[in-house]
Scaffold this motif. Structure first.
Motif, PDB file in Angstrom:
ATOM      1  N   CYS B 238       0.838  -1.199   0.000  1.00  0.00           N
ATOM      2  CA  CYS B 238       0.000   0.000   0.000  1.00  0.00           C
ATOM      3  C   CYS B 238       0.872   1.248   0.000  1.00  0.00           C
ATOM      4  CB  CYS B 238      -0.936   0.024   1.199  1.00  0.00           C
ATOM      5  SG  CYS B 238      -0.100   0.266   2.767  1.00  0.00           S
ATOM      6  N   LYS B 240       1.750   5.295   1.451  1.00  0.00           N
ATOM      7  CA  LYS B 240       1.919   5.843   2.800  1.00  0.00           C
ATOM      8  C   LYS B 240       0.614   6.353   3.410  1.00  0.00           C
ATOM      9  CE  LYS B 240       5.015   8.774   5.506  1.00  0.00           C
ATOM     10  NZ  LYS B 240       4.117   9.727   6.189  1.00  0.00           N
ATOM     11  N   SER B 243      -1.325   3.516   4.983  1.00  0.00           N
ATOM     12  CA  SER B 243      -0.850   2.966   6.260  1.00  0.00           C
ATOM     13  C   SER B 243      -0.944   4.026   7.361  1.00  0.00           C
ATOM     14  CB  SER B 243       0.566   2.402   6.143  1.00  0.00           C
ATOM     15  OG  SER B 243       1.525   3.419   6.071  1.00  0.00           O
ATOM     16  N   ASP B 246      -4.120   3.815   8.923  1.00  0.00           N
ATOM     17  CA  ASP B 246      -4.370   2.487   9.484  1.00  0.00           C
ATOM     18  C   ASP B 246      -5.370   1.666   8.696  1.00  0.00           C
ATOM     19  OD1 ASP B 246      -2.493   2.503  11.515  1.00  0.00           O
ATOM     20  OD2 ASP B 246      -3.824   3.540  12.917  1.00  0.00           O
ATOM     21  N   ARG B 248      -4.240  -0.160   6.397  1.00  0.00           N
ATOM     22  CA  ARG B 248      -3.401  -1.347   6.237  1.00  0.00           C
ATOM     23  C   ARG B 248      -2.218  -1.231   7.193  1.00  0.00           C
ATOM     24  NH1 ARG B 248      -5.776  -5.413   4.018  1.00  0.00           N
ATOM     25  NH2 ARG B 248      -3.816  -6.304   3.301  1.00  0.00           N
ATOM     26  N   PRO B 249      -1.592  -2.374   7.572  1.00  0.00           N
ATOM     27  CA  PRO B 249      -0.461  -2.316   8.510  1.00  0.00           C
ATOM     28  C   PRO B 249       0.771  -1.634   7.901  1.00  0.00           C
ATOM     29  CG  PRO B 249      -0.805  -4.561   7.698  1.00  0.00           C
ATOM     30  CD  PRO B 249      -1.954  -3.746   7.195  1.00  0.00           C
ATOM     31  N   HIS B 250       1.616  -1.096   8.788  1.00  0.00           N
ATOM     32  CA  HIS B 250       2.804  -0.359   8.349  1.00  0.00           C
ATOM     33  C   HIS B 250       3.752  -1.202   7.502  1.00  0.00           C
ATOM     34  CE1 HIS B 250       2.740   3.693   9.806  1.00  0.00           C
ATOM     35  NE2 HIS B 250       2.132   3.269  10.898  1.00  0.00           N
ATOM     36  N   GLU B 252       3.233  -3.044   5.216  1.00  0.00           N
ATOM     37  CA  GLU B 252       2.850  -3.108   3.805  1.00  0.00           C
ATOM     38  C   GLU B 252       3.194  -1.817   3.048  1.00  0.00           C
ATOM     39  OE1 GLU B 252      -1.007  -4.225   2.594  1.00  0.00           O
ATOM     40  OE2 GLU B 252      -0.822  -6.263   3.353  1.00  0.00           O
ATOM     41  N   HIS B 253       3.619  -0.784   3.788  1.00  0.00           N
ATOM     42  CA  HIS B 253       3.879   0.515   3.162  1.00  0.00           C
ATOM     43  C   HIS B 253       5.168   0.481   2.341  1.00  0.00           C
ATOM     44  CE1 HIS B 253       5.759   4.691   4.216  1.00  0.00           C
ATOM     45  NE2 HIS B 253       5.526   4.594   2.925  1.00  0.00           N
TER      46      HIS B 253
END
Lengths: 246, 324
Positions: B238, B240, B243, B246, B248-250, B252-253
């Protein structure tokens, strides 16, 4: 707690990257320099720890005089004092030797920096500093809290997950998002930064282990091939038969 | 003199990035007229190690100490430094993982060697000079670097070297132990938490990545990204803002301050392509951009583009991908 934060002076993310005609060095013309964004995570976490627990935050940069604007910015954000080692940062080993020499003189409890710099993308200095000082290195750490006065609890990213560690001071940690939320200096910070101590020292150590011979840029993409939204499914067959990536 | 390659095991298998490092190491050994030895650490089957012959490795030193299944820098360093000394290694190859970069920098000091990380191509060797190309300025440039030290340490960027599959026969596997003490594990992690991948693919090792941005409007729409990823055998990522909010979890950034990836195929859905995002993905081999705004800057960096509504386009892609 005495904290040392190492910062690097790097071209702003949005800068166009150019090299001198012979391709041997980076062309600084028209480029704005900033504090390395990863180092900012380290800097703000250090300031947060100081605010919670007391202590001092010293920023250290290995660079020539033109890095002082960003050193002052770090002071404006909340560091107490600064040291500049007056030298061009030839390579990671050279920079690590300078940091280790300063650290030996001042015995810091905690040495923080970003996980890499956005110009040379080396991820080397933290490991080298830890090895030169004979202390642990936590790389890359995205969470750092003090359990008590001597022990920290850290979370470190690993491929596919995370590790939780408890480490006694002193140690080196290299920061990555989301260790902290970087701050913008306020007017009071900018005013006080002007009078905070910035000591300039000369370099020591044997020197670099690598030589940058030349720079080049990747080949330009040949251009984008647009696909009509109505026939979006065609993309999948192009990726398989033309680009050969499926 | 020899070339030493660190091979990391995971769940019984050899990591793909280590197969790349092995292929790199054996080609360097050929150029130097010597042989490539692997030092293997972690959870891995001996049969998988013997198969490293296909990547041109002739001998594998295997430390099967179960305490090494988690990465502990001090213990790993002792094992590798001992192996390097036994084999008189003049060149040491890592993959540029979080483990490889952590070890390379400490080892460079310990062995008084030269280190290059983020290396994207085989070295140019001529007489005593040993020059490698590495990625700099967050993917916007390359630098050619001479490694002047006696020992040369190279951390190879993931997915930049083809894995050899017929470079040799079977590698011999020898047990290797340096008698590690409890003190070497003093900084072992208290706890290791692996991400739930839902049977999917881990992002840093993935060859195909499907990534979503703000254009997807909310986390409730992520099934589009996940279903396309599943159909393609891809990992999910994903931007910035996603993430930060929130959705998606960090982990995944991807981007300047997230993780940097270089898959064969990167599909960006509803991501405008800010320069900070490009810095994390610009060395992907093929980039596909799907965005409703024809002026989105990401199209300039793309190989294939579709202008339109992701909610109409992505289901068509999922259907076509499932039909493959």
């Amino acid at each position: 707690m005495k904290i040392l934060v190492c910062i690097s002076n790097v071209p702003d993310t949005t800068s166009k990257i150019n090299f001198t005609g012979d391709g041997k060095s980076f062309d600084k013309n028209g480029v704005q320099f900033v504090i390395n964004p990863w180092d900012e995570y380290a800097l703000t976490r250090a300031i947060e720890l100081k605010e919670a627990k007391g202590g001092t935050v010293t920023v250290l940069n290995v660079g020539e005089a033109d890095t002082e604007a960003n050193i002052r910015k770090a002071l404006a954000i909340g560091a107490d004092d600064a040291i500049r080692v007056n030298a061009f940062p030839k390579d990671a080993m050279f920079v690590a030797q300078q940091i280790a020499a300063i650290a030996k003189e001042n015995s810091y409890d905690l040495i923080l920096m970003g996980k890499e710099s956005i110009d040379f993308n080396g991820s080397q200095v933290h490991g080298m500093v830890g090895e030169l000082l004979g202390i642990p290195v936590i790389f890359p750490a995205f969470k750092l809290d003090m359990i008590d006065d001597t022990t920290a609890r850290l979370e470190r990213e690993i491929e596919g997950g995370k590790e939780v560690l408890e480490v006694k001071l002193p140690f080196v940690a290299s920061a990555q998002q989301p260790m902290s939320e970087p701050r913008i200096p306020n007017m009071r910070g900018i005013m006080t930064a002007r009078t905070k101590p910035l000591k300039v020292v000369e370099p020591t150590g044997e020197g670099a282990q690598t030589e940058y011979a030349s720079f080049s840029k990747p080949e330009k993409k040949s251009g984008v091939r647009m696909i009509d939204a109505e026939n979006a499914g065609e993309l999948i067959s192009l990726l398989r038969n033309e680009a050969k990536v499926l | 003199m020899s070339v030493l390659v660190l091979v990391e095991g995971f769940n019984g298998e050899i990591k793909k990035s280590s197969l790349e490092a092995a292929s790199y190491g054996s080609q360097v050994a050929n150029a130097l007229g010597t042989e490539a030895t692997a030092i293997a650490i972690g959870e891995v089957q001996e049969s998988a190690l013997a198969a490293l012959g296909a990547q041109g490795i002739t001998k594998v030193l295997f430390d099967d100490d179960a305490r090494l299944h988690n990465f502990v820098a001090e213990a790993y360093l002792k094992v590798i430094a001992q192996a390097a000394s036994q084999e008189s290694a003049k060149v040491i190859i890592f993959s540029n993982t979080n483990i490889g970069a952590a070890l390379g920098s400490r080892l460079a000091v310990r062995l008084n060697g030269s280190l290059a990380t983020n290396v994207t191509a085989l070295p140019v060797i001529s007489g005593d000079s040993f020059t490698v190309r590495r990625g700099v300025f967050s993917g916007k440039a390359f630098a050619d670097v001479n490694l002047t030290g006696d020992v040369k340490i190279v951390a190879v960027k993931k997915n930049s070297i083809d894995i050899s599959s017929d470079a040799g026969g079977t590698a011999s596997v020898e047990k290797f132990s340096v008698g590690l003490s409890d003190a070497d594990f003093a900084f072992a992690p208290k706890e290791t938490v692996m991400q739930e991948t839902d049977g999917g693919v881990l992002l840093p090792e993935a060859e195909i990545v499907v990534s979503g941005g703000r254009g997807l409007k909310g986390p409730e729409n992520w099934h589009l990204v996940e279903d396309l990823a599943k159909a393609l055998g891809a990992a999910t990522a994903c931007s910035k803002p996603v993430s930060d909010q929130d959705w998606r979890p960090h982990h995944e950034h991807v981007g300047q301050t997230g993780i940097t990836i270089s898959p064969n195929l990167y599909i960006a859905i509803g991501i405008s392509g800010a320069i900070q995002h490009l810095a994390g993905v610009n060395s992907s081999k093929v980039i596909v951009v799907i965005n409703k705004d024809p002026e989105a800057p990401f199209f300039k960096a793309a190989d294939y583009g579709i202008v339109g509504d992701a909610f109409e386009i992505v289901p068509k892609l999922i259907e076509a991908a499932r039909a493959l």
